[in-house]
Motif scaffolding. Structure first.
Motif, PDB file in Angstrom:
ATOM      1  N   SER A 651      73.499   7.557 -22.884  1.00 22.90           N
ATOM      2  CA  SER A 651      72.745   7.045 -24.149  1.00 22.90           C
ATOM      3  C   SER A 651      73.319   6.193 -25.027  1.00 22.90           C
ATOM      4  O   SER A 651      74.695   5.982 -24.943  1.00 22.90           O
ATOM      5  CB  SER A 651      72.733   8.448 -24.944  1.00 22.90           C
ATOM      6  N   GLY A 698      63.940   4.803 -28.824  1.00 14.42           N
ATOM      7  CA  GLY A 698      63.428   5.387 -27.704  1.00 14.42           C
ATOM      8  C   GLY A 698      64.165   6.408 -27.006  1.00 14.42           C
ATOM      9  O   GLY A 698      65.329   6.309 -26.873  1.00 14.42           O
ATOM     10  N   THR A 700      63.942  10.499 -24.935  1.00 14.96           N
ATOM     11  CA  THR A 700      63.254  11.388 -23.959  1.00 14.96           C
ATOM     12  C   THR A 700      64.287  12.426 -23.463  1.00 14.96           C
ATOM     13  O   THR A 700      65.300  12.462 -23.643  1.00 14.96           O
ATOM     14  CB  THR A 700      62.635  10.751 -22.475  1.00 14.96           C
ATOM     15  N   ASP A 711      69.404  14.899 -23.556  1.00 17.34           N
ATOM     16  CA  ASP A 711      68.551  13.912 -24.214  1.00 17.34           C
ATOM     17  C   ASP A 711      69.304  12.469 -24.224  1.00 17.34           C
ATOM     18  O   ASP A 711      70.439  12.305 -23.915  1.00 17.34           O
ATOM     19  CB  ASP A 711      68.366  14.078 -25.751  1.00 17.34           C
ATOM     20  N   TYR A 713      68.965   8.563 -25.362  1.00 20.21           N
ATOM     21  CA  TYR A 713      67.989   7.509 -26.207  1.00 20.21           C
ATOM     22  C   TYR A 713      68.746   6.141 -26.174  1.00 20.21           C
ATOM     23  O   TYR A 713      69.917   6.026 -25.581  1.00 20.21           O
ATOM     24  CB  TYR A 713      68.201   8.069 -27.582  1.00 20.21           C
ATOM     25  N   LEU A 728      65.252   0.499 -21.947  1.00 22.83           N
ATOM     26  CA  LEU A 728      65.312   1.912 -21.462  1.00 22.83           C
ATOM     27  C   LEU A 728      65.730   2.174 -20.027  1.00 22.83           C
ATOM     28  O   LEU A 728      65.196   1.355 -19.167  1.00 22.83           O
ATOM     29  CB  LEU A 728      64.202   2.681 -21.652  1.00 22.83           C
ATOM     30  N   THR A 732      59.880   7.838 -16.474  1.00 19.99           N
ATOM     31  CA  THR A 732      59.272   9.264 -16.949  1.00 19.99           C
ATOM     32  C   THR A 732      58.268   9.383 -15.831  1.00 19.99           C
ATOM     33  O   THR A 732      57.758  10.476 -15.854  1.00 19.99           O
ATOM     34  CB  THR A 732      58.940   9.045 -18.251  1.00 19.99           C
ATOM     35  N   ALA A 741      63.106  12.942 -15.832  1.00 13.31           N
ATOM     36  CA  ALA A 741      62.616  13.387 -17.394  1.00 13.31           C
ATOM     37  C   ALA A 741      61.337  14.270 -17.238  1.00 13.31           C
ATOM     38  O   ALA A 741      60.565  14.336 -16.224  1.00 13.31           O
ATOM     39  CB  ALA A 741      62.058  11.900 -18.016  1.00 13.31           C
ATOM     40  N   TYR A 745      58.643   8.784 -23.051  1.00 15.76           N
ATOM     41  CA  TYR A 745      59.658   8.385 -24.222  1.00 15.76           C
ATOM     42  C   TYR A 745      58.917   8.555 -25.413  1.00 15.76           C
ATOM     43  O   TYR A 745      57.696   8.250 -25.727  1.00 15.76           O
ATOM     44  CB  TYR A 745      59.934   6.815 -24.070  1.00 15.76           C
ATOM     45  N   THR A 746      59.327   8.880 -26.626  1.00 17.82           N
ATOM     46  CA  THR A 746      58.967   8.616 -27.947  1.00 17.82           C
ATOM     47  C   THR A 746      59.402   7.548 -28.754  1.00 17.82           C
ATOM     48  O   THR A 746      60.877   7.302 -28.632  1.00 17.82           O
ATOM     49  CB  THR A 746      59.301  10.147 -28.687  1.00 17.82           C
ATOM     50  N   GLU A 757      54.224   7.407 -28.114  1.00 18.31           N
ATOM     51  CA  GLU A 757      54.627   8.051 -26.676  1.00 18.31           C
ATOM     52  C   GLU A 757      54.501   6.797 -25.563  1.00 18.31           C
ATOM     53  O   GLU A 757      53.220   6.187 -25.678  1.00 18.31           O
ATOM     54  CB  GLU A 757      53.979   9.172 -26.187  1.00 18.31           C
TER      55      GLU A 757
END
Length: 776
Positions: A651, A698, A700, A711, A713, A728, A732, A741, A745-746, A757
């Motif tokens: 992360s 970002g 997930t 998590d 990010y 990233l 996903t 994942a 991703y948000t 997303e």
């Protein structure tokens, strides 16, 4: 008389050797399973790589390895004798075509055989120095001495035990040579008839044997010049002692010169065969350096003898040490001017052996004997290596010196010089405790013999008209108890050592097996002359494990090439700088473990040129009526690449993703596993519109191969035009990895709180694609 007392000396020796063999074989019961050996420590794994290669290309051996210092490769300086002999035995046992399992088993048994055999020259050396009883007690001590056992147990496939065997054999033969020379009437004068008698004597025979053994040590260990130089350091000391008591020194000249000449004759053919281009005068490789070095020691001995004779005829004995010191100073100055390369090799070698190299201060086994890596005094190494034997050796040395035995007996003078030099080595670097084990065994045996004489004195009784010495005390129980107390600590430490050897943790074994089975196979492993497709980066401690178990090339290993560059990567605060190192090295995978974050962090910081304390803040905590100041990890620590990877699973970075983690949980808040494998990827770039200056995240959620949810990010700041560019690392969709994942991703802005997303495919991550997504 007890049954033990009634046994012959030979039977007692064989029983001790059998016991020594059994205790060294004990780890076989749990280190060999399913046709595979778990080897002890780190270097044994590179020896195994070399042994496998030599077995396949016998008698050829590894000269250079493209799997080290990737992608540059690395020239192997280890002399080949140890690996060649192990390979030859494997070929014999395997009838010319041994399986890998057979090769591993033979290689794991090899140090056991050498360690057991080392009791033989020890017995003869101690017996010739102080008598047979000391010889017997000495091998009893060595049989259970922890530090000797650690380098000679099953699976400790390293050349250290060969160093012990060869050096002890050479020193023993030299002692025999000295004893023969001093106890006989020949060689008192340099007449023709006496010279012929000298040449035919056993003294010369033993000296030749010592020289050949020294040459073999050159083919076994790069540090062997210390053995060769030890004799030269002894010669002027003995000459001074001989001058003081007005004793002729022809015996010393004969033993020393014949030994050096034999070593010279034996080593030259191997140098002719093995010398490499670019390393013709390197002390790190078998080269002409060793020939010149032996010649230099021979010249030094001759000059010392000539000076001794001149002073003996015209001056006082104490003039001699002064003359030798002046001679040494002149010789060093001249050598430095006339042969700078040769001189620099000698000085660099001495500096390395004495631990003066800055890199060595980050290696635990290269630390001084009585200090830890933080500079604090400690007896842990001495106790763990010797038990009470170290103390008993010091007591014995004081007794020997107080009795003045070195001045009376040249062989004992040689033993004292030998012991002092090896102690200096061990004092400088604790790794050399194994060389000191022989001297400690002899001196411990000497003390045990003294105790035997004090507690079991002899008295003369008449029996049948004959006088016979018998024990004055009827019971030997007090002696048994005292000797048992000396032996017990070392024996218990040895039992623990063979029961819990320093082996690759199961988490590392599983991780390296996973790496081998689940990453693309690299080429040229069995014939590493060309560059493989990609490299693996980890701390140097684990390099040999990765090469052998996973069969993947590494940036650094236990030879420590490029170790500073690797340290800089792990402590980098900037992902761009860190990634530039991986790009330059073509690294695809990174391996970390918890020891790098906790125990090894000090060494990593030192090699990276960082102040260790700068990664911590001081925090004062109230505990009852007192306050305690502790070090707390600060933001610099948490922002280092090492911590971002191992603690936070990548992360905060856009090019590093977790692929695999081992089973063992080492901390629960946060939950962190022992070993982790990361992949370095190009990463997908998500770009679009956001508010100017806004931080865009970002994130997930993922599940690791161990079922751990975590998590991930990363973030980026939009520019003045409101454009953000977010990299990233995880996909996903379309990812077959065991870490995956579970949601898209948000993408969210911290100002607008606007979020969307997006799914990212595996191909997009690998190709470094750009995806557009506006969040405003």
């Amino acid at each position: 008389m007890s049954k033990i007392d009634s046994l012959s000396v030979r039977t007692k020796i064989l029983l001790v050797m059998f016991f020594a063999l059994l205790i060294r074989l004990f780890p076989l019961s749990f280190l060999f399973s399913d046709g595979r050996v778990t080897f002890v420590s780190y270097d044994s794994y590179y020896h195994m790589r070399s042994i496998l290669y030599t077995t396949q290309h016998f008698p050829g051996h590894l000269l250079s390895d493209s799997y080290i210092n990737y992608p540059l490769g690395f020239d192997i300086s280890w002399p080949p004798l140890y690996d060649v002999l192990a390979s030859m035995l494997a070929l014999i046992v395997g009838m010319g075509n041994p399986s890998n399992s057979t090769i591993e088993l033979v290689a794991a048994l090899f140090p056991v055989a050498l360690g057991t055999l080392s009791l033989i020259p020890l017995y003869f050396a101690a017996s010739n120095l102080f008598g047979r009883r000391v010889g017997f007690y000495s091998i009893v001590v060595l049989a259970v001495m922890p530090i000797h056992l650690m380098v000679s147990m099953f699976g400790a496939t390293d050349h250290h035990v060969a160093e012990i065997l060869l050096s002890t054999t050479a020193f023993s033969l030299f002692i025999f040579s000295l004893k023969e020379g001093t106890s006989s009437d020949f060689c008192r004068k340099l007449t023709k008839s006496e010279l012929i008698t000298c040449v035919r004597s056993r003294s010369v025979f033993y000296a030749i044997g010592a020289g050949i053994t020294l040459a073999l040590s050159v083919l076994t260990w790069t540090g062997s010049p210390i053995f060769i130089g030890l004799f030269a350091l002894y010669v002027p000391v003995q000459l001074a002692l001989d001058l003081k008591v007005k004793r002729t020194s022809v015996y010393l000249l004969l033993s020393s010169c014949v030994m050096y000449l034999a070593a010279l004759v034996f080593i030259i053919p191997f140098v002719l065969i093995m010398v490499r281009e670019g390393y013709e005068l390197s002390a790190a490789f078998v080269s002409w350096f060793h020939v010149l070095y032996v010649l230099a020691m021979l010249d030094f001995v001759l000059i010392c003898w000539v000076v001794a004779n001149l002073i003996g005829n015209k001056g006082q004995w104490w003039h001699y040490p002064l003359a030798i010191l002046i001679l040494i100073a002149v010789g060093i100055t001249g050598l430095r001017s006339l042969m700078p390369t040769f001189f620099s090799n000698i000085s660099a070698g001495i500096g390395y052996l004495l631990g003066l190299d800055e890199t060595l201060s980050t290696i635990n086994e290269a630390l001084p004997l009585f200090w830890d890596q933080y500079g604090s005094f400690t007896l842990q190494s001495v106790w763990g290596g010797f038990g009470l034997f170290f103390l008993s050796a010091l007591v014995s040395l004081l007794i020997i010196l107080r009795k003045g035995e070195p001045s009376k007996n040249p062989t004992i003078a040689f033993f004292v010089i030998w012991s002092i030099i090896v102690f200096v080595l061990a004092f400088s670097q604790r790794r050399f405790m194994y060389l000191l084990s022989i001297n400690v065994a002899v001196m411990s045996g000497y003390l045990m013999c003294q105790l035997h004489s004090w507690m079991m004195p002899k008295t003369v009784k008449e029996h049948g008209g004959k006088h016979k010495k018998v024990n004055a005390n009827s019971s030997n129980m007090p002696l048994v108890l005292i000797l048992g107390m000396l032996l017990l600590p070392g024996t218990l430490i040895s039992v623990v050592a063979v029961s819990n050897p320093s082996v690759m943790p199961s988490d590392w074994q599983a991780s390296l097996d996973w790496l081998k089975e689940n990453t693309p196979v690299t080429s040229y492993y069995s014939d590493p002359l060309q560059t493989p497709e990609y490299g693996v980066l980890s701390w140097w401690d684990f390099g040999n494990w990765i090469i052998y178990r996973s069969q993947r090339p590494v940036v650094t290993n236990n030879f420590q090439p490029s170790v500073q560059e690797v340290a800089i990567f792990f402590l980098s605060q900037n992902e761009t700088n860190a990634s530039s190192i991986l790009d330059r090295r073509n690294v695809k995978y990174i391996l970390t473990d918890i020891s790098m974050v906790k125990g090894k962090f000090f060494s990593i910081a030192k090699l990276a040129g960082e102040d260790y304390d700068s990664f911590f803040d001081e925090e004062t905590v109230n505990k009852g009526s007192s306050t305690v100041t502790t070090k707390v990890e600060n933001d610099k620590f948490k922002n280092s690449m090492l911590v971002k990877l191992h603690i936070y699973d990548g992360s905060g970075s856009g090019h590093y993703r977790l692929l695999y983690e081992s089973n063992t949980t080492v901390t629960k808040d946060p939950e962190v596993k022992y070993v982790k494998v990361f992949e370095y990827v190009r990463g997908v770039t998500v770009t679009g519109k956001a508010e100017p200056g806004e931080t865009v995240y970002g994130a997930t959620s993922l599940i690791s191969n161990e079922g751990r949810e975590f998590d991930y990010y990363n973030s980026a700041v939009a520019d003045d035009n409101g454009t953000y560019s977010l990299v990233l690392a995880y996909s996903t969709q379309g990812n077959n990895s065991s870490t995956y994942a579970v949601v898209p991703y948000t993408i969210i802005g911290d100002k607008s709180r606007s979020s969307k997303e997006i799914d990212v495919s595996e191909s997009a991550v690998q190709a470094g694609q750009v995806l557009e997504l506006d969040i405003v």
